[in-house]
Motif scaffolding. Structure first.
Motif, mmCIF file in Angstrom:
data_model
loop_
_atom_site.group_PDB
_atom_site.id
_atom_site.type_symbol
_atom_site.label_atom_id
_atom_site.label_comp_id
_atom_site.label_asym_id
_atom_site.label_seq_id
_atom_site.Cartn_x
_atom_site.Cartn_y
_atom_site.Cartn_z
ATOM 1 N N VAL A 30 0.847 -1.199 0.000
ATOM 2 C CA VAL A 30 0.000 0.000 0.000
ATOM 3 C C VAL A 30 0.881 1.247 0.000
ATOM 4 O O VAL A 30 0.635 2.205 -0.747
ATOM 5 C CB VAL A 30 -0.937 0.000 1.226
ATOM 6 N N PHE A 31 1.914 1.238 0.837
ATOM 7 C CA PHE A 31 2.843 2.365 0.899
ATOM 8 C C PHE A 31 3.480 2.602 -0.476
ATOM 9 O O PHE A 31 3.527 3.738 -0.969
ATOM 10 C CB PHE A 31 3.931 2.057 1.933
ATOM 11 N N LEU A 32 3.964 1.538 -1.101
ATOM 12 C CA LEU A 32 4.667 1.675 -2.376
ATOM 13 C C LEU A 32 3.706 2.013 -3.512
ATOM 14 O O LEU A 32 4.095 2.646 -4.497
ATOM 15 C CB LEU A 32 5.460 0.403 -2.672
ATOM 16 N N ASP A 33 2.445 1.591 -3.377
ATOM 17 C CA ASP A 33 1.441 1.981 -4.364
ATOM 18 C C ASP A 33 1.196 3.487 -4.288
ATOM 19 O O ASP A 33 1.036 4.166 -5.312
ATOM 20 C CB ASP A 33 0.145 1.217 -4.113
ATOM 21 N N LYS A 34 1.178 4.008 -3.073
ATOM 22 C CA LYS A 34 1.039 5.449 -2.898
ATOM 23 C C LYS A 34 2.241 6.184 -3.494
ATOM 24 O O LYS A 34 2.105 7.260 -4.100
ATOM 25 C CB LYS A 34 0.888 5.803 -1.413
ATOM 26 N N TYR A 35 3.423 5.604 -3.329
ATOM 27 C CA TYR A 35 4.623 6.226 -3.899
ATOM 28 C C TYR A 35 4.544 6.213 -5.428
ATOM 29 O O TYR A 35 4.928 7.194 -6.078
ATOM 30 C CB TYR A 35 5.878 5.487 -3.438
ATOM 31 N N LYS A 36 4.041 5.111 -5.981
ATOM 32 C CA LYS A 36 3.840 5.047 -7.436
ATOM 33 C C LYS A 36 2.926 6.176 -7.895
ATOM 34 O O LYS A 36 3.206 6.874 -8.890
ATOM 35 C CB LYS A 36 3.243 3.692 -7.805
#
Length: 581
Positions: free
Chosen positions: A463-469
């Motif tokens: 979820v964190f990395l999806d937000k970064y994407k």
């Protein structure tokens, strides 16, 4: 009469990991074979695919003599002609990444050497010899025996092409249904005796200083049958090179001045006794070199972990997916408890390791791929290598792909386009997501503080990395993020994290988090490049490096402030720091 053979290939990149070992093994075999050693001179030639990059508009305006990759290939052909004006044969080592380039180059070189014999081998040829058209002969399987035999047949014995009978050798027959015709009923070349094979590192074929590293074969064959791998149809019996040869190569590596050795065995620790013997030899003869191993987690125990911890090394594990059901579809077994337990041995002993993950596997989904990422990142890997599934011709997966509902590219790199469970849109989403993960976690060197930050934010890694994407996409940076420098990536990390902390209304932690990123960034930069730096800190560096800092909330509430300037530098014992007075 003396004949000249050039063994050549195109490397995927310019780096210590890219070395023409396949071509070098053939060249070495030609030099040392009883069939060709007296009558043939063998040379080695390579170039990097990076050399074929298109020039910038400014470069094109200044120099219009070479403006595209085809023109550059002609320049490479001219360089070969200048360096080797008299050649009788060309031997190409063909892989997924260089097939198209080498086929074009072979046609250009045919114009430069009208009567030259062209031979091609390597994984791409072995996988599907009937899908080629631009060489005189193809060699499927290992070439150290068949290539010298072929050269002897053609040049010494003068045997007509169609009458040459060598296992695994095919010749171009324009009248044949598939262009190439097998010369025997045996599809693959004879496997050489490893005890009798010459070493390209010991006979001078490879100039190690040119590459800065070595690719090292300790054995051939793989006991596993992962259906997406070329080894799925390869030799199932693992055969080891003699320890005496390995010892001599280690000594040669140490003397050469290289810094890195990449062990090519797909499962280095399949045989624990042999693995331990090699680790002991490395410790004795090449203690200053850095070694990279590919291993299986189910074969790691505390003894092996402690052995690895005594060396400068890193291990890479082909996790691929954390789903037992998905992995069954590609002939892999998996047990989460055993995997986690064994990886924990490496964390306990301080061994550096990373994981491979594949998206697009049959039966997997985008959500499943992200679950695998969450599982992987819980184990504190030093890096993640993220790949789209390739349906390689000649593999078991290649034969079963249609029945599994896969649609894939029919030309290199053979990437999956969609499946029954992984839509075309989701494959594209996984590619973009993977680029963001690579940027933040790998390029951003986030390992020391990443899980601590997730715990503070109470958020899953995916979820964190999806937000970064999404953050990168909002700045139109997704397509560029993999090319950013560490400093550029670190700046983006800090901006993004500050945004998240603000959204969560916990900005009180921002200064501490930024400081952890800066300090660990200075340490990693020193480790990676040897660059010293001075950072301003509000906590003592020893406290920031303690286990207490892994709980950011606890550290924030309990650690004492200590304004200081700390110098980060490289010492004989590795990266170190010192508080300046």
């Amino acid at each position: 009469m003396s004949y000249s053979v050039l063994c050549l290939t195109a490397l995927v990149e310019t780096s210590p990991q890219a070395l023409p070992l396949g071509a070098a093994c053939i060249s070495s075999a030609i030099k040392n074979s009883l069939l060709t050693g007296n009558d043939f001179k063998s040379y080695l030639y390579d170039f990097s695919l990076e050399d074929l990059n298109f020039p910038s508009d400014a470069e094109s305006a200044e120099n219009k003599s070479c403006t595209d990759a085809d023109c550059k290939l002609k320049k490479i052909a001219e360089d070969i002609k200048n360096k080797f004006p008299e050649l009788n044969a060309l031997s190409f080592s063909v892989y997924v990444w260089n097939r198209n380039v080498l086929e074009k180059l072979s046609l250009i070189l045919k114009d430069f050497y009208p009567d030259i014999l062209t031979v091609a081998g390597g994984p791409e040829v072995t996988a599907n010899p009937f899908n080629f058209a631009h060489f005189d002969f193809l060699v499927c399987g290992a070439g150290e025996v068949s290539v010298p035999e072929l050269l002897e047949n053609v040049f010494i014995k003068k045997i007509p092409y169609s009458q040459i009978k060598i296992k695994g050798v095919y010749f171009f027959n324009e009248g044949a249904e598939n262009n190439f015709q097998s010369l025997t009923e045996i599809a693959r070349s004879e496997n050489p005796s490893l005890e009798n094979l010459s070493s390209p590192y010991l006979d001078g074929t490879v100039n190690l200083k040119k590459y800065g590293g070595a690719l090292w074969e300790l054995s051939r064959g793989c006991p596993f049958k992962c259906s997406y791998c070329y080894e799925s149809k390869g030799e199932k019996v693992v055969k080891h090179f003699p320890l005496e040869r390995i010892k001599k190569e280690l000594i040669a590596f140490e003397k050469s001045g290289i810094s890195q050795v990449f062990v090519l065995d797909p499962t280095y620790n399949a045989n624990k006794k042999y693995a331990v013997e090699i680790l002991d030899l490395i410790k004795k003869h090449s203690p200053d070199l850095f070694f990279y191993f590919e291993a299986r987690a189910e074969f790691i125990d505390m003894e092996l972990a402690e052995k690895f911890s005594e060396l400068n090394c890193a291990l890479q594990f082909g996790l691929q997916s954390s789903s037992e059901e998905v992995l069954k579809n590609v002939n892999r077994t998996f047990n989460k408890k055993i995997f986690s337990r064994n990886i924990n041995y490496l964390n306990q002993t301080g061994v550096t390791f990373g994981f491979d993950l594949i998206y697009g596997l049959p039966g997997d989904t985008l959500a499943g791929y992200k679950e695998s990422l969450d599982f992987a990142l819980k184990h504190y890997p030093n890096n993640l290598e993220l790949f789209c599934l390739s349906v390689l011709p000649g593999t078991e997966l290649g034969e079963r792909a249609e029945s599994l509902g896969l649609t894939w590219q029919k030309n290199p790199p053979y990437n999956v386009i969609e499946s029954k469970t992984f839509s075309r849109k989701d494959i594209g989403e996984a590619a973009v997501f993977s680029a963001a993960v690579d940027s933040f976690y790998n390029k951003g060197r986030a390992v020391p503080w990443f899980n601590s930050l997730l715990y503070l934010l109470k958020i899953k890694a995916s979820v964190f990395l999806d937000k970064y994407k999404n953050y990168l996409a909002s700045k139109n940076l997704i397509s560029k993020c993999r090319s950013f420098s560490f400093e550029q990536t670190k700046s983006l990390q800090k901006e993004f994290i500050q945004t998240l902390l603000s959204e969560k209304k916990i900005m009180q932690y921002n200064s501490l988090v930024q400081e952890l990123i800066e300090f660990h960034g200075a340490l990693s930069e020193c480790t990676a490049t040897g660059k010293s730096s001075t950072v301003t800190l509000h906590y003592h560096p020893d406290d920031l490096m303690s286990s207490y800092s892994q709980d950011i909330d606890f550290f924030y509430k309990n650690a004492g402030k200590f304004l200081n300037k700390t110098k980060v530098f490289c010492s004989e014992n590795g990266t170190d720091w010192k508080v300046l007075k």
